[in-house]
Design a protein around this motif. Structure first.
Motif, PDB file in Angstrom:
ATOM      1  N   GLY A  76      17.465  43.603  52.944  1.00 19.94           N
ATOM      2  CA  GLY A  76      18.319  42.537  52.445  1.00 19.94           C
ATOM      3  C   GLY A  76      19.542  42.698  52.703  1.00 19.94           C
ATOM      4  O   GLY A  76      20.328  41.742  52.593  1.00 19.94           O
ATOM      5  N   PHE A  77      19.960  43.851  53.349  1.00 18.63           N
ATOM      6  CA  PHE A  77      21.379  44.143  53.529  1.00 18.63           C
ATOM      7  C   PHE A  77      21.485  44.565  54.863  1.00 18.63           C
ATOM      8  O   PHE A  77      20.761  45.263  55.560  1.00 18.63           O
ATOM      9  CB  PHE A  77      22.056  45.319  52.668  1.00 18.63           C
ATOM     10  CG  PHE A  77      22.498  44.873  51.352  1.00 18.63           C
ATOM     11  CD1 PHE A  77      23.879  45.003  51.045  1.00 18.63           C
ATOM     12  CD2 PHE A  77      21.577  44.565  50.418  1.00 18.63           C
ATOM     13  CE1 PHE A  77      24.218  44.425  50.110  1.00 18.63           C
ATOM     14  CE2 PHE A  77      21.922  44.101  49.141  1.00 18.63           C
ATOM     15  CZ  PHE A  77      23.533  44.106  48.841  1.00 18.63           C
TER      16      PHE A  77
ATOM     17  N   GLN B  33      25.742  48.967  44.884  1.00 21.90           N
ATOM     18  CA  GLN B  33      24.239  49.498  44.802  1.00 21.90           C
ATOM     19  C   GLN B  33      23.301  48.427  45.142  1.00 21.90           C
ATOM     20  O   GLN B  33      23.529  47.416  44.743  1.00 21.90           O
ATOM     21  CB  GLN B  33      23.828  50.331  43.688  1.00 21.90           C
ATOM     22  CG  GLN B  33      24.773  51.645  43.561  1.00 21.90           C
ATOM     23  CD  GLN B  33      24.185  52.368  42.269  1.00 21.90           C
ATOM     24  OE1 GLN B  33      23.850  51.881  41.065  1.00 21.90           O
ATOM     25  NE2 GLN B  33      24.274  53.674  42.392  1.00 21.90           N
ATOM     26  N   VAL B  34      22.305  48.814  45.664  1.00 25.72           N
ATOM     27  CA  VAL B  34      21.036  47.994  46.007  1.00 25.72           C
ATOM     28  C   VAL B  34      19.780  48.510  45.275  1.00 25.72           C
ATOM     29  O   VAL B  34      19.665  49.784  45.281  1.00 25.72           O
ATOM     30  CB  VAL B  34      21.110  47.560  47.543  1.00 25.72           C
ATOM     31  CG1 VAL B  34      20.815  48.774  48.324  1.00 25.72           C
ATOM     32  CG2 VAL B  34      19.960  46.510  47.858  1.00 25.72           C
ATOM     33  N   LYS B  35      18.770  47.657  44.940  1.00 27.51           N
ATOM     34  CA  LYS B  35      17.744  48.088  44.343  1.00 27.51           C
ATOM     35  C   LYS B  35      16.590  48.134  45.492  1.00 27.51           C
ATOM     36  O   LYS B  35      16.102  46.939  46.018  1.00 27.51           O
ATOM     37  CB  LYS B  35      17.497  47.191  43.196  1.00 27.51           C
ATOM     38  CG  LYS B  35      16.028  47.699  42.276  1.00 27.51           C
ATOM     39  CD  LYS B  35      16.114  46.868  40.933  1.00 27.51           C
ATOM     40  CE  LYS B  35      15.083  47.486  40.188  1.00 27.51           C
ATOM     41  NZ  LYS B  35      14.840  46.546  38.839  1.00 27.51           N
ATOM     42  N   GLY B  36      15.962  49.312  45.474  1.00 31.55           N
ATOM     43  CA  GLY B  36      15.036  49.454  46.388  1.00 31.55           C
ATOM     44  C   GLY B  36      13.410  48.870  45.930  1.00 31.55           C
ATOM     45  O   GLY B  36      13.310  48.613  44.681  1.00 31.55           O
ATOM     46  N   THR B  37      12.622  48.575  46.830  1.00 28.18           N
ATOM     47  CA  THR B  37      11.168  48.145  46.342  1.00 28.18           C
ATOM     48  C   THR B  37      10.718  49.160  45.444  1.00 28.18           C
ATOM     49  O   THR B  37       9.493  48.803  44.994  1.00 28.18           O
ATOM     50  CB  THR B  37      10.546  48.038  47.726  1.00 28.18           C
ATOM     51  OG1 THR B  37      10.340  49.037  48.423  1.00 28.18           O
ATOM     52  CG2 THR B  37      10.729  46.724  48.465  1.00 28.18           C
TER      53      THR B  37
ATOM     54  N   TYR C  62      12.836  36.761  54.402  1.00 30.26           N
ATOM     55  CA  TYR C  62      14.014  37.435  54.154  1.00 30.26           C
ATOM     56  C   TYR C  62      14.324  37.453  52.711  1.00 30.26           C
ATOM     57  O   TYR C  62      14.615  36.482  51.950  1.00 30.26           O
ATOM     58  CB  TYR C  62      15.288  36.548  54.949  1.00 30.26           C
ATOM     59  CG  TYR C  62      15.180  36.648  56.550  1.00 30.26           C
ATOM     60  CD1 TYR C  62      15.283  37.852  57.010  1.00 30.26           C
ATOM     61  CD2 TYR C  62      15.038  35.560  57.242  1.00 30.26           C
ATOM     62  CE1 TYR C  62      15.415  38.028  58.634  1.00 30.26           C
ATOM     63  CE2 TYR C  62      14.829  35.627  58.444  1.00 30.26           C
ATOM     64  CZ  TYR C  62      15.172  36.632  59.222  1.00 30.26           C
ATOM     65  OH  TYR C  62      14.970  36.915  60.573  1.00 30.26           O
ATOM     66  N   PRO C  63      14.579  38.769  52.347  1.00 33.61           N
ATOM     67  CA  PRO C  63      14.550  38.966  50.709  1.00 33.61           C
ATOM     68  C   PRO C  63      15.839  38.952  50.331  1.00 33.61           C
ATOM     69  O   PRO C  63      16.914  39.625  50.822  1.00 33.61           O
ATOM     70  CB  PRO C  63      13.982  40.475  50.554  1.00 33.61           C
ATOM     71  CG  PRO C  63      14.325  41.272  52.020  1.00 33.61           C
ATOM     72  CD  PRO C  63      14.130  40.143  53.025  1.00 33.61           C
ATOM     73  N   SER C  64      16.048  38.411  49.231  1.00 31.56           N
ATOM     74  CA  SER C  64      17.421  38.090  48.541  1.00 31.56           C
ATOM     75  C   SER C  64      17.521  39.771  47.427  1.00 31.56           C
ATOM     76  O   SER C  64      16.703  39.303  46.433  1.00 31.56           O
ATOM     77  CB  SER C  64      17.588  36.958  47.802  1.00 31.56           C
ATOM     78  OG  SER C  64      18.801  36.930  46.994  1.00 31.56           O
ATOM     79  N   THR C  65      17.934  40.490  47.873  1.00 25.73           N
ATOM     80  CA  THR C  65      17.829  41.845  47.391  1.00 25.73           C
ATOM     81  C   THR C  65      18.801  42.106  45.855  1.00 25.73           C
ATOM     82  O   THR C  65      20.006  41.744  46.175  1.00 25.73           O
ATOM     83  CB  THR C  65      17.837  43.090  48.305  1.00 25.73           C
ATOM     84  OG1 THR C  65      16.958  42.611  49.343  1.00 25.73           O
ATOM     85  CG2 THR C  65      17.396  44.296  47.792  1.00 25.73           C
ATOM     86  N   THR C  66      18.170  42.401  44.948  1.00 20.15           N
ATOM     87  CA  THR C  66      19.017  42.805  43.879  1.00 20.15           C
ATOM     88  C   THR C  66      20.068  43.953  43.988  1.00 20.15           C
ATOM     89  O   THR C  66      19.746  45.048  44.630  1.00 20.15           O
ATOM     90  CB  THR C  66      18.007  43.182  42.698  1.00 20.15           C
ATOM     91  OG1 THR C  66      16.889  42.156  42.333  1.00 20.15           O
ATOM     92  CG2 THR C  66      18.737  43.326  41.290  1.00 20.15           C
TER      93      THR C  66
END
Length: 280
Positions: free
Chosen positions: A25-26, A191-195, A225-229
């Motif tokens: 997502g990034f 920070q980004v949240k992983g799966t 395309y994922p919109s990642t938290t």
């Protein structure tokens, strides 16, 4: 989870960048064409604006969504009860621009928007045919002449120790738009949240450009395309006493652009603004 840092000048950059977006997502770009000196000037100019009183003369317009949003009326992330610890200014070319601030950010808007169209073209070129068939038009065309692409000049103020328990600079959220283009901030915290449910620091060396997917691109691509938290955490140590300045450009389609069978861009945006509590 590994967010790739891609050299903009690498011939394979479009494919590498799009793959990082697809898997995390990034994506992060180095050696990109946005002048770092311009970004640093914007940070200095707007920090002075936020530190002064003139900002209150530009209180946000609930209908147009331009102007100054104070910490008292800042966003509450979807699913959260505490307001984010931040204040910000929304700039559109048709909207108000503070006379107290040099026009650097206004000029930056045009430069960043031009690069953003190129990045959407990279994504378009590297999207599988079956996913691309979902798009109502090529991605770069969705933002052409859009009045909704937004430059947010964002300030996270120094912490005082009097913050609401549980409140952070930006609670976990996803962006609304197609892509967000963000020069690395003057302080860390993104920070980004992983799966796997864990939080990971986004590479943010000063001078790089961070790009992430928003919900509209996730909707238009049927989830490909994922919109990642992501979030911005509160600093510790000496960082508690510093402001953090951030400059996201949110790429929005024109109102009439069809994202899916369920939504036009306008319908999607208005739904999310109501959820955020900034529009009735």
């Amino acid at each position: 989870m590994k967010v790739l840092v891609v050299d903009y000048q690498d011939p394979d950059a479009p494919a590498q960048f799009t793959e990082s977006l697809r898997t995390t997502g990034f994506g992060v770009l180095k050696n990109h064409p946005i002048p770092q000196g311009m970004v640093e000037s914007i940070y200095r100019e707007w920090l002075a604006f936020f530190d002064g009183e003139a900002k209150h003369a530009y209180a946000f317009d609930r209908d147009k969504q331009d102007g100054f949003f104070s910490t008292e009326i800042s966003e509450t992330a979807k699913g959260h009860s505490k307001k984010d610890i931040k204040e910000y200014y929304h700039y559109y070319p048709w909207g108000r621009y503070p006379t107290e601030v040099p026009d650097t950010a206004s000029r930056y808007y045009g430069i960043a928007n031009q690069l953003a169209q190129e990045l959407l073209g990279w994504v378009e070129q590297n999207t599988p045919a079956d996913v691309k068939a979902r798009f109502s038009m090529p991605l770069p065309q969705m933002i052409q002449d859009s009045r909704k692409t937004l430059l947010r000049v964002l300030r996270y103020p120094p912490l005082t120790g009097q913050e609401d328990p549980g409140a952070i600079r930006a609670a976990a959220h996803e962006d609304i738009n197609l892509l967000t283009v963000l020069p690395a901030a003057n302080e860390p915290g993104l920070q980004v949240k992983g799966t796997d449910g864990q939080w990971y620091d986004v590479p943010c060396d000063f001078g790089t450009l961070v790009i992430n997917i928003g919900d509209m691109l996730q909707e238009a691509s049927g989830g490909y395309y994922p919109s990642t938290t992501h979030r911005v955490i509160n600093p510790t140590g000496e960082g508690r006493f510093k402001s953090r300045i951030s400059l996201p450009l949110f790429l929005h389609p024109r109102d009439e652009v069809v994202l899916s069978d369920r939504y036009t861009a306008l319908a999607y945006l208005e739904e999310r603004l109501r959820e955020l509590g900034v529009k009735m």
